[in-house]
Scaffold this motif. Structure first.
Motif, PDB file in Angstrom:
ATOM      1  N   ARG A  79      33.246 -50.799 -39.268  1.00  0.00           N
ATOM      2  CA  ARG A  79      32.720 -49.432 -39.242  1.00  0.00           C
ATOM      3  C   ARG A  79      32.695 -48.889 -37.812  1.00  0.00           C
ATOM      4  N   LEU A  80      32.319 -49.753 -36.878  1.00  0.00           N
ATOM      5  CA  LEU A  80      32.273 -49.335 -35.485  1.00  0.00           C
ATOM      6  C   LEU A  80      33.662 -48.996 -34.969  1.00  0.00           C
ATOM      7  N   ALA A  81      34.649 -49.832 -35.299  1.00  0.00           N
ATOM      8  CA  ALA A  81      36.019 -49.596 -34.844  1.00  0.00           C
ATOM      9  C   ALA A  81      36.559 -48.279 -35.386  1.00  0.00           C
ATOM     10  N   ALA A  82      36.206 -47.924 -36.619  1.00  0.00           N
ATOM     11  CA  ALA A  82      36.672 -46.664 -37.197  1.00  0.00           C
ATOM     12  C   ALA A  82      36.131 -45.471 -36.415  1.00  0.00           C
ATOM     13  N   CYS A  83      34.907 -45.580 -35.920  1.00  0.00           N
ATOM     14  CA  CYS A  83      34.341 -44.505 -35.110  1.00  0.00           C
ATOM     15  C   CYS A  83      34.959 -44.464 -33.719  1.00  0.00           C
ATOM     16  N   VAL A  84      35.177 -45.641 -33.135  1.00  0.00           N
ATOM     17  CA  VAL A  84      35.799 -45.714 -31.814  1.00  0.00           C
ATOM     18  C   VAL A  84      37.207 -45.119 -31.847  1.00  0.00           C
ATOM     19  N   ALA A  85      37.906 -45.279 -32.964  1.00  0.00           N
ATOM     20  CA  ALA A  85      39.298 -44.834 -33.071  1.00  0.00           C
ATOM     21  C   ALA A  85      39.447 -43.338 -32.854  1.00  0.00           C
ATOM     22  N   ARG A  86      38.396 -42.572 -33.084  1.00  0.00           N
ATOM     23  CA  ARG A  86      38.501 -41.125 -32.915  1.00  0.00           C
ATOM     24  C   ARG A  86      37.644 -40.615 -31.758  1.00  0.00           C
ATOM     25  N   ALA A  87      37.196 -41.506 -30.890  1.00  0.00           N
ATOM     26  CA  ALA A  87      36.312 -41.119 -29.790  1.00  0.00           C
ATOM     27  C   ALA A  87      37.079 -41.012 -28.479  1.00  0.00           C
ATOM     28  N   ASP A  88      36.673 -40.048 -27.658  1.00  0.00           N
ATOM     29  CA  ASP A  88      37.201 -39.915 -26.308  1.00  0.00           C
ATOM     30  C   ASP A  88      36.299 -40.566 -25.272  1.00  0.00           C
ATOM     31  N   VAL A  89      35.043 -40.808 -25.633  1.00  0.00           N
ATOM     32  CA  VAL A  89      34.087 -41.470 -24.758  1.00  0.00           C
ATOM     33  C   VAL A  89      32.983 -42.048 -25.637  1.00  0.00           C
ATOM     34  N   VAL A  90      32.385 -43.152 -25.174  1.00  0.00           N
ATOM     35  CA  VAL A  90      31.283 -43.778 -25.909  1.00  0.00           C
ATOM     36  C   VAL A  90      30.084 -43.935 -24.976  1.00  0.00           C
ATOM     37  N   PHE A  91      28.927 -43.503 -25.458  1.00  0.00           N
ATOM     38  CA  PHE A  91      27.652 -43.784 -24.800  1.00  0.00           C
ATOM     39  C   PHE A  91      26.925 -44.804 -25.673  1.00  0.00           C
ATOM     40  N   HIS A  92      26.572 -45.940 -25.075  1.00  0.00           N
ATOM     41  CA  HIS A  92      26.065 -47.067 -25.861  1.00  0.00           C
ATOM     42  C   HIS A  92      24.569 -47.271 -25.622  1.00  0.00           C
ATOM     43  N   PHE A  93      23.760 -46.795 -26.616  1.00  0.00           N
ATOM     44  CA  PHE A  93      22.306 -46.956 -26.564  1.00  0.00           C
ATOM     45  C   PHE A  93      21.775 -47.892 -27.638  1.00  0.00           C
ATOM     46  N   ALA A  94      22.574 -48.217 -28.636  1.00  0.00           N
ATOM     47  CA  ALA A  94      22.093 -49.050 -29.739  1.00  0.00           C
ATOM     48  C   ALA A  94      21.621 -50.396 -29.211  1.00  0.00           C
ATOM     49  N   ALA A  95      20.384 -50.771 -29.553  1.00  0.00           N
ATOM     50  CA  ALA A  95      19.823 -52.002 -28.997  1.00  0.00           C
ATOM     51  C   ALA A  95      18.545 -52.380 -29.719  1.00  0.00           C
ATOM     52  N   GLN A  96      18.193 -53.633 -29.575  1.00  0.00           N
ATOM     53  CA  GLN A  96      16.837 -54.095 -29.849  1.00  0.00           C
ATOM     54  C   GLN A  96      16.106 -53.886 -28.535  1.00  0.00           C
ATOM     55  N   VAL A  97      15.016 -53.119 -28.532  1.00  0.00           N
ATOM     56  CA  VAL A  97      14.508 -52.577 -27.277  1.00  0.00           C
ATOM     57  C   VAL A  97      13.212 -53.203 -26.770  1.00  0.00           C
ATOM     58  N   ALA A  98      12.621 -54.133 -27.508  1.00  0.00           N
ATOM     59  CA  ALA A  98      11.297 -54.630 -27.124  1.00  0.00           C
ATOM     60  C   ALA A  98      11.343 -56.085 -26.684  1.00  0.00           C
ATOM     61  N   ARG A 128      41.369 -48.150 -24.394  1.00  0.00           N
ATOM     62  CA  ARG A 128      40.883 -47.855 -23.054  1.00  0.00           C
ATOM     63  C   ARG A 128      39.960 -46.631 -23.053  1.00  0.00           C
ATOM     64  N   VAL A 129      39.051 -46.595 -24.003  1.00  0.00           N
ATOM     65  CA  VAL A 129      38.084 -45.502 -24.106  1.00  0.00           C
ATOM     66  C   VAL A 129      36.943 -45.741 -23.120  1.00  0.00           C
ATOM     67  N   PRO A 130      36.522 -44.744 -22.355  1.00  0.00           N
ATOM     68  CA  PRO A 130      35.421 -44.933 -21.412  1.00  0.00           C
ATOM     69  C   PRO A 130      34.107 -45.268 -22.123  1.00  0.00           C
ATOM     70  N   LEU A 131      33.291 -46.065 -21.448  1.00  0.00           N
ATOM     71  CA  LEU A 131      31.991 -46.476 -21.979  1.00  0.00           C
ATOM     72  C   LEU A 131      30.936 -46.376 -20.885  1.00  0.00           C
ATOM     73  N   ILE A 132      29.817 -45.720 -21.209  1.00  0.00           N
ATOM     74  CA  ILE A 132      28.647 -45.720 -20.325  1.00  0.00           C
ATOM     75  C   ILE A 132      27.530 -46.429 -21.076  1.00  0.00           C
ATOM     76  N   PHE A 133      26.992 -47.472 -20.469  1.00  0.00           N
ATOM     77  CA  PHE A 133      26.062 -48.386 -21.137  1.00  0.00           C
ATOM     78  C   PHE A 133      24.645 -48.231 -20.597  1.00  0.00           C
ATOM     79  N   ALA A 134      23.673 -48.192 -21.516  1.00  0.00           N
ATOM     80  CA  ALA A 134      22.261 -48.110 -21.159  1.00  0.00           C
ATOM     81  C   ALA A 134      21.702 -49.507 -20.948  1.00  0.00           C
ATOM     82  N   SER A 135      21.556 -49.904 -19.690  1.00  0.00           N
ATOM     83  CA  SER A 135      20.968 -51.189 -19.339  1.00  0.00           C
ATOM     84  C   SER A 135      19.507 -50.973 -18.945  1.00  0.00           C
ATOM     85  N   THR A 136      18.920 -51.923 -18.253  1.00  0.00           N
ATOM     86  CA  THR A 136      17.478 -51.904 -18.015  1.00  0.00           C
ATOM     87  C   THR A 136      17.137 -52.525 -16.667  1.00  0.00           C
ATOM     88  N   ASN A 137      15.993 -52.129 -16.120  1.00  0.00           N
ATOM     89  CA  ASN A 137      15.525 -52.761 -14.881  1.00  0.00           C
ATOM     90  C   ASN A 137      15.119 -54.210 -15.103  1.00  0.00           C
TER      91      ASN A 137
END
Length: 371
Positions: A79-98, A128-137
């Protein structure tokens, strides 16, 4: 499962943007900004965090012609690959956050934060789609080696330079807790895919972000949690002594930074940036609570508990590198941002009604003013 019509074109000059975790706090604010700017936005979210359905409904009501919602897990490779296939850029926030959740279910934390990120990177590699990733301190560890002095309501570094500028990207990485390890490992994989495979990626190591659409809890999103509890007249639990300091950043400034990273992604590929409010927005829990008391016009009942694993007594971002390279403006002053968030939470029509539905006391009028 898709919740709306097929992805529309981004419009003249627009792009197709994929935001994983796009129904979450920062993701929803970014999706709103990019859709309003004329881009086609796919929100990819498992809707596992209570309350994010309201964020998605808000986005769909505002941007139905430019928004596609895909209800999916970051671990679902097809499912993820199908979405990536039509994306020009990806912002990645999906996470377990606690951090607390990671200590209870470390395997799931690993699978979502590290495994899910690697699954996404592999989907990106072919195009070779650009990715900006939400990391943490949290990638910098507990920071127990920093000498601190205690004032009456906050910890401050003994080192004047650290007090003036904060912690830079030159700080050695030191992963603590399963959450720190999974996010830190993902952080490094994202950077290495730029080195090893030429994918234009960038990492944003965030401090504490706050603002509208945030569903704050004791485990994550503490500024919103404090405000929601104070407006409802509920007591607040503090883990530690309340003198721990963070640099808080309004979500509008975080969105500006993410968009700036995208526009410069080829130049900054393979780089990490500390993203926070900086020394001018460094505040302790006690200081934020004192200001909230001023806003709501009544004292807040505080309950104290032991420190939690991985909790830093002092973390403030050195924002000079991000500001210079990404061209970022000065961030919103924290008092103004907190006052604006309090005002929005006090208006049920803006969405906090469900969050405050269990309150025994009515929401009081706000007494204070922003800076």
């Amino acid at each position: 499962m898709s919740r709306s019509r097929p992805l529309p074109p981004g419009g003249p000059g627009g792009r197709n943007v994929l935001i994983t975790g796009g129904a979450g706090f920062i993701g929803a604010n970014l999706a709103d900004h990019l859709a309003a700017a004329g881009h086609g936005v796919t929100v990819y979210d498992a809707l596992m965090r209570p309350g994010v359905e309201a964020n998605l409904a808000w986005l769909e009501a505002r941007h139905r012609d430019r928004l596609t919602a895909v209800i999916g897990d970051i671990r679902d490779a097809d499912r993820l690959a199908a979405c990536v296939a039509r994306a020009d850029v990806v912002f990645h926030f999906a996470a377990q956050v606690a951090v607390t959740t990671s200590l209870v279910t470390p395997l799931e934390d690993f699978a979502i934060n590290l495994g899910g990120t690697l699954t996404l990177l592999e989907a990106l590699r072919a195009r070779r789609v650009p990715l900006i990733f939400a990391s943490t301190n949290k990638v910098y560890g507990n920071l127990t080696d920093l000498p601190l002095t205690a004032t009456n309501d906050a910890y401050l570094p003994a080192d004047p330079a650290l007090r003036r500028w904060g912690i830079s990207e030159a700080r050695p990485l030191d992963f603590h807790t399963p959450y720190g390890c999974s996010k830190g490992g993902a952080d490094q994989y994202v950077l290495d895919y730029a080195r090893s495979f030429g994918i234009p990626t960038a990492v944003m190591r965030m401090s504490c972000i706050y603002g509208p659409r945030q569903i704050g809890t004791e485990d994550q999103g503490w500024v919103a949690h404090f405000l929601i509890s104070a407006l409802a007249g509920r007591p607040i639990s503090i883990f530690g002594d309340g003198m721990q300091v963070r640099d808080i950043l309004h979500v509008s400034d975080a969105v500006t930074a993410y968009v700036a990273a995208w526009t410069r992604i080829e130049a900054i590929a393979g780089q990490a940036f500390n993203l926070g409010g900086g020394p001018d927005n460094a505040v302790s829990l006690h200081q934020v609570l004192a200001y909230i008391e001023r806003l709501v016009g009544r004292p807040i009942d505080r309950h104290f508990s032991d420190w939690r694993a991985g909790d830093q007594r002092y973390y403030v971002s050195d924002t000079r590198r991000a500001a210079s390279i990404l061209g970022l403006p000065a961030p919103m002053p924290w008092r103004r941002g907190v006052a604006e968030l309090a005002a929005s939470l006090a208006q049920p029509q803006l969405g906090p009604g469900a969050l405050l539905s269990g309150a025994e006391n009515p929401v009081p009028p706000l007494m204070g003013a922003a800076e």
